[in-house]
Each structure stands twice: as structure tokens, then as C-alpha cells.
Design an enzyme around this catalytic site. Structure first.
Site, mmCIF file in Angstrom:
data_model
loop_
_atom_site.group_PDB
_atom_site.id
_atom_site.type_symbol
_atom_site.label_atom_id
_atom_site.label_comp_id
_atom_site.label_asym_id
_atom_site.label_seq_id
_atom_site.Cartn_x
_atom_site.Cartn_y
_atom_site.Cartn_z
ATOM 1 N N SER A 153 0.857 -1.187 0.000
ATOM 2 C CA SER A 153 0.000 0.000 0.000
ATOM 3 C C SER A 153 0.890 1.234 0.000
ATOM 4 C CB SER A 153 -0.838 -0.022 1.282
ATOM 5 O OG SER A 153 -1.338 1.266 1.549
ATOM 6 N N TYR A 166 -0.463 -0.616 10.127
ATOM 7 C CA TYR A 166 -0.728 -0.980 8.728
ATOM 8 C C TYR A 166 0.480 -0.625 7.844
ATOM 9 C CZ TYR A 166 -3.463 -1.005 4.338
ATOM 10 O OH TYR A 166 -3.953 -1.239 3.071
ATOM 11 N N LYS A 170 2.618 -3.234 5.755
ATOM 12 C CA LYS A 170 2.625 -3.126 4.292
ATOM 13 C C LYS A 170 4.038 -2.914 3.755
ATOM 14 C CE LYS A 170 -1.591 -3.838 3.016
ATOM 15 N NZ LYS A 170 -1.900 -5.216 2.550
HETATM 16 P P1 NAD Z 1 -11.826 -5.196 1.786
HETATM 17 O O1 NAD Z 1 -12.041 -4.876 3.213
HETATM 18 O O2 NAD Z 1 -12.881 -4.861 0.796
HETATM 19 O O3 NAD Z 1 -11.478 -6.745 1.611
HETATM 20 C C1 NAD Z 1 -10.616 -7.414 2.478
HETATM 21 C C2 NAD Z 1 -11.077 -8.843 2.582
HETATM 22 O O4 NAD Z 1 -10.135 -9.567 3.400
HETATM 23 C C3 NAD Z 1 -12.445 -8.985 3.262
HETATM 24 O O5 NAD Z 1 -13.299 -9.763 2.466
HETATM 25 C C4 NAD Z 1 -12.118 -9.661 4.587
HETATM 26 O O6 NAD Z 1 -13.155 -10.525 5.052
HETATM 27 C C5 NAD Z 1 -10.866 -10.430 4.240
HETATM 28 N N1 NAD Z 1 -10.045 -10.714 5.429
HETATM 29 C C6 NAD Z 1 -9.682 -9.842 6.390
HETATM 30 N N2 NAD Z 1 -8.947 -10.459 7.332
HETATM 31 C C7 NAD Z 1 -8.834 -11.757 6.944
HETATM 32 C C8 NAD Z 1 -8.166 -12.870 7.492
HETATM 33 N N3 NAD Z 1 -7.489 -12.782 8.651
HETATM 34 N N4 NAD Z 1 -8.213 -14.057 6.840
HETATM 35 C C9 NAD Z 1 -8.913 -14.167 5.666
HETATM 36 N N5 NAD Z 1 -9.586 -13.124 5.113
HETATM 37 C C10 NAD Z 1 -9.544 -11.938 5.742
HETATM 38 O O7 NAD Z 1 -10.444 -4.473 1.384
HETATM 39 P P2 NAD Z 1 -9.773 -4.143 -0.032
HETATM 40 O O8 NAD Z 1 -9.770 -2.688 -0.151
HETATM 41 O O9 NAD Z 1 -10.310 -5.000 -1.093
HETATM 42 O O10 NAD Z 1 -8.266 -4.556 0.299
HETATM 43 C C11 NAD Z 1 -7.623 -5.699 -0.210
HETATM 44 C C12 NAD Z 1 -6.138 -5.557 0.058
HETATM 45 O O11 NAD Z 1 -5.618 -4.406 -0.608
HETATM 46 C C13 NAD Z 1 -5.791 -5.387 1.529
HETATM 47 O O12 NAD Z 1 -4.583 -6.068 1.814
HETATM 48 C C14 NAD Z 1 -5.581 -3.907 1.646
HETATM 49 O O13 NAD Z 1 -4.762 -3.570 2.739
HETATM 50 C C15 NAD Z 1 -4.935 -3.598 0.319
HETATM 51 N N6 NAD Z 1 -5.022 -2.210 -0.083
HETATM 52 C C16 NAD Z 1 -6.214 -1.658 -0.386
HETATM 53 C C17 NAD Z 1 -6.249 -0.337 -0.786
HETATM 54 C C18 NAD Z 1 -7.522 0.343 -1.186
HETATM 55 O O14 NAD Z 1 -7.447 1.492 -1.630
HETATM 56 N N7 NAD Z 1 -8.667 -0.305 -1.074
HETATM 57 C C19 NAD Z 1 -5.073 0.424 -0.830
HETATM 58 C C20 NAD Z 1 -3.879 -0.182 -0.521
HETATM 59 C C21 NAD Z 1 -3.863 -1.505 -0.157
#
Ligand code: NAD
Length: 305
Positions: A153, A166, A170
Site C-alpha cells: 500500500s 498498517y 505493508k
Molecule cells: P476489503 O475490506 O474490501 O477486503 C478485504 C477482505 O479480506 C475482506 O473480504 C475480509 O473478510 C478479508 N479478510 C480480512 N482479514 C482476513 C483474514 N485474517 N483471513 C482471511 N480473510 C480476511 O479491502 P480491499 O480494499 O479489497 O483490500 C484488499 C487488500 O488491498 C488489503 O490487503 C488492503 O490492505 C490492500 N489495499 C487496499 C487499498 C484500497 O485502496 N482499497 C489500498 C492499498 C492496499
């Protein structure tokens, strides 16, 4: 350019019930992969659990004629992850692709954050990603093929106020990628990192509606699919969002070399602009190349080389 396909390949996508993971899983399945849809079904801060979201994605893939199975393990639970990988191998015989994507947030400024919240976020992102990669590692080595992606991230690469847990977790994705890249190369295991920015429930309060409309997870998945494809690069950090793709690189400046009699904090301070100058900076291939560079600089400065 030939079409990127995953026919006959098996992929595990963690956190694939919603958001980015769901989009990646659908993208892989559309191009022929059999996909393990892992999701614990937790809320954004990691509380609760439900199998509903993962099962819905499995149903979506099956409805389009693909193969998928749900697994609801918590990625930070090593035994659960081992069980998931064993089930994938028992059903489909191999694991070619791992997309470490599951994640949670527990934001607070560092002074107000409990160490329990710090540890929990590191457990899910870092230990969870290591658990899945570790359980698949011997399989990938044996079959001489593997593609692993970690999800980082901008918070980890550049910092974000209120996200010490976080951001640390990350940034650790980059360290894990660097080492697995080196250790996996001889067995055709390529390891990359995705740094996405997307409109999901993780970011829903942060983004204005116009930006959210542009930042759909589906705009990021093509980059992910390239990172896990047969011709994937390795050790790449790919930023992605709203159709933008960019690579983040770590460079070391050329720096300076001081002889023992001038090696004082005052000289370091006086010459800091030179130390930090980006002219002639380079990307180092591994830790030892830094040691070698410094030892060679010192020998040269002493007229030994
Ligand atoms: P989201 O919350 O929509 O999805 C995350 C999913 O992970 C959820 O379905 C949740 O149930 C599952 N999860 C959480 N903890 C878990 C565990 N211990 N075991 C199994 N499943 C688990 O989030 P997103 O935005 O789709 O994020 C996905 C990834 O991308 C994450 O790693 C997040 O940190 C990263 N990310 C997202 C963004 C963004 O802008 N959305 C930016 C940078 C990084």
C-alpha cells in the site's frame, strides 16, 4: 501479444470475498484458473466472521462455467492455511499462483494505539501473507513453477498518518518479496508486490464519489494478472488504480567514503547533501552488494585497489 491465460493453473486468492480480492479471483477464473476463494468474512477491523461472501464469489465463478472452492480460514492461523493449501492440492493437484490480499485496518495515531491493535494488523497482513506463501513454497519448488503476489500500500511505501501498524505491515511486504525473489529464482518462482488504490469498503469514507467511481477494483486487476502470469517479472512493486500503473523502486545514492581521520558526525553533517545526492544512484540487487560496494569504496580510498 498473446492473450494471458491461466488454463490448467490453480490460484489461491486471500480475502477474495469482497473488494480487490473478489475482482482478482474473477479475473483469474475468467482466464481459465481454478481458484480457491479464501475469506474469513470479517468486518473492516477484523471482527466477526462469515462464509457468505466467499460462497457468493464461488457461485459467481461456477455460474460462468469456472472452478472455484471457498475456504474460510483466517490467514494468520497457520494450521488453517495449511489445511486450505492441502485441500487445493487434494482437489486440483497443484498451486501455481498465490495472491496475498486479505487485510484489515485498525487506524489510530501511534500514541493512542494499543500494541494489541498493532500486533493484530501485522498478524493479518504480514504473518498471514507469510503463512500462505510458506505453505505453498515446497509445492512451487517441487513443480518448478510459482507466482506469488503480496499486497502492499502507499501507506507502507510512503507513510500515512494514523497507520503505524498498517504501514509497517505493508512495508514488510517489500522485504518479504525481496528475499523470496532471491530464494525462488532457481525454481522459477517469481515474486511481486501490488500497491493498489481502490474504492472498496476499506476506503469508503475517504474518497469523494467522483474519485470512487474511477477507482473500481477492476481497474487494478489487469496489473495483478500480469504479475502472476507465465511471463511475469519478479521483484516488482506495481502501483495501480483507476487505470494508472507505475513502478516503485528503492535506490541507494552513490554516497561518499570518509577516511578514518575525517569520519566524524560533523563531516557527515557537513557533507550530507552530497551523501543524499541522487546523481549516480543505483538499484542494488541484494544486501551483500551494499557490503561489497562499501568495502570496495574503502579499499579504493586507501589506494588498495
Ligand atoms: P476489503 O475490506 O474490501 O477486503 C478485504 C477482505 O479480506 C475482506 O473480504 C475480509 O473478510 C478479508 N479478510 C480480512 N482479514 C482476513 C483474514 N485474517 N483471513 C482471511 N480473510 C480476511 O479491502 P480491499 O480494499 O479489497 O483490500 C484488499 C487488500 O488491498 C488489503 O490487503 C488492503 O490492505 C490492500 N489495499 C487496499 C487499498 C484500497 O485502496 N482499497 C489500498 C492499498 C492496499
Amino acid at each position: 501479444m498473446s492473450e494471458i491465460r491461466f488454463d490448467g493453473q490453480v490460484a489461491i486468492v486471500t480475502g477474495a470475498g469482497t473488494g480487490l480480492g473478489r475482482s482478482h479471483a474473477l479475473g483469474l477464473a475468467k482466464r481459465g484458473a481454478k481458484v480457491v476463494i479464501n475469506d474469513l468474512g470479517v468486518s473492516r477491523d477484523g471482527s466477526g466472521s462469515s462464509s457468505e461472501a466467499a460462497e457468493a464469489v464461488v457461485a459467481e465463478i461456477e455460474a460462468m462455467g469456472g472452478d472455484a472452492m471457498a475456504h474460510g480460514c483466517d490467514v494468520s492461523d497457520e494450521d488453517g492455511v495449511i489445511d486450505m493449501v492441502q485441500q487445493a492440492v487434494a482437489t486440483w493437484g497443484r498451486v501455481d499462483i498465490v495472491v496475498n490480499n486479505a487485510g484489515i485496518l485498525r487506524d489510530k495515531t501511534f500514541g493512542k494505539m494499543s500494541m494489541a491493535d498493532f500486533r493484530k494488523v501485522v498478524d493479518v497482513h504480514l504473518i498471514g501473507s507469510a503463512n500462505v506463501a510458506h505453505a505453498c513454497w515446497p509445492i512451487m519448488r517441487e513443480q518448478k513453477y510459482g507466482r506469488i503476489v503480496f499486497t502492499s500500500s502507499a501507506s507502507g511505501l510512503y507513510g500515512n498518518f494514523g497507520q503505524s501498524n498498517y504501514g509497517a505491515a505493508k512495508a514488510a511486504m517489500m522485504g518479504l518479496m525481496n528475499v523470496l525473489h532471491l530464494e525462488g529464482a532457481r525454481d522459477n518462482i517469481r515474486v511481486n508486490t501490488l500497491a493498489p488504490t481502490a474504492a472498496t469498503r476499506m476506503t469508503e469514507e475517504l474518497l469523494p464519489a467522483e474519485a470512487a467511481a474511477l477507482l473500481a477494483p477492476e481497474t487494478i486487476t489487469p496489473g495483478l494478472l500480469y504479475l502472476v502470469s507465465e511471463d511475469a517479472p519478479s521483484r516488482v512493486i506495481l502501483g495501480a488504480g483507476a487505470g494508472s500503473f507505475a513502478v516503485t523502486k528503492v535506490h541507494e545514492t552513490l554516497g561518499i567514503t570518509l577516511m578514518d581521520d575525517e569520519n566524524t558526525p560533523e563531516t557527515v553533517a557537513a557533507r550530507f547533501a552530497e551523501i543524499a545526492s541522487t546523481e549516480g544512484q543505483e538499484e542494488l540487487t541484494d544486501a551483500f552488494s551494499q557490503t561489497k560496494k562499501y568495502a570496495q569504496n574503502a579499499a579504493r580510498a586507501r589506494g588498495l585497489k
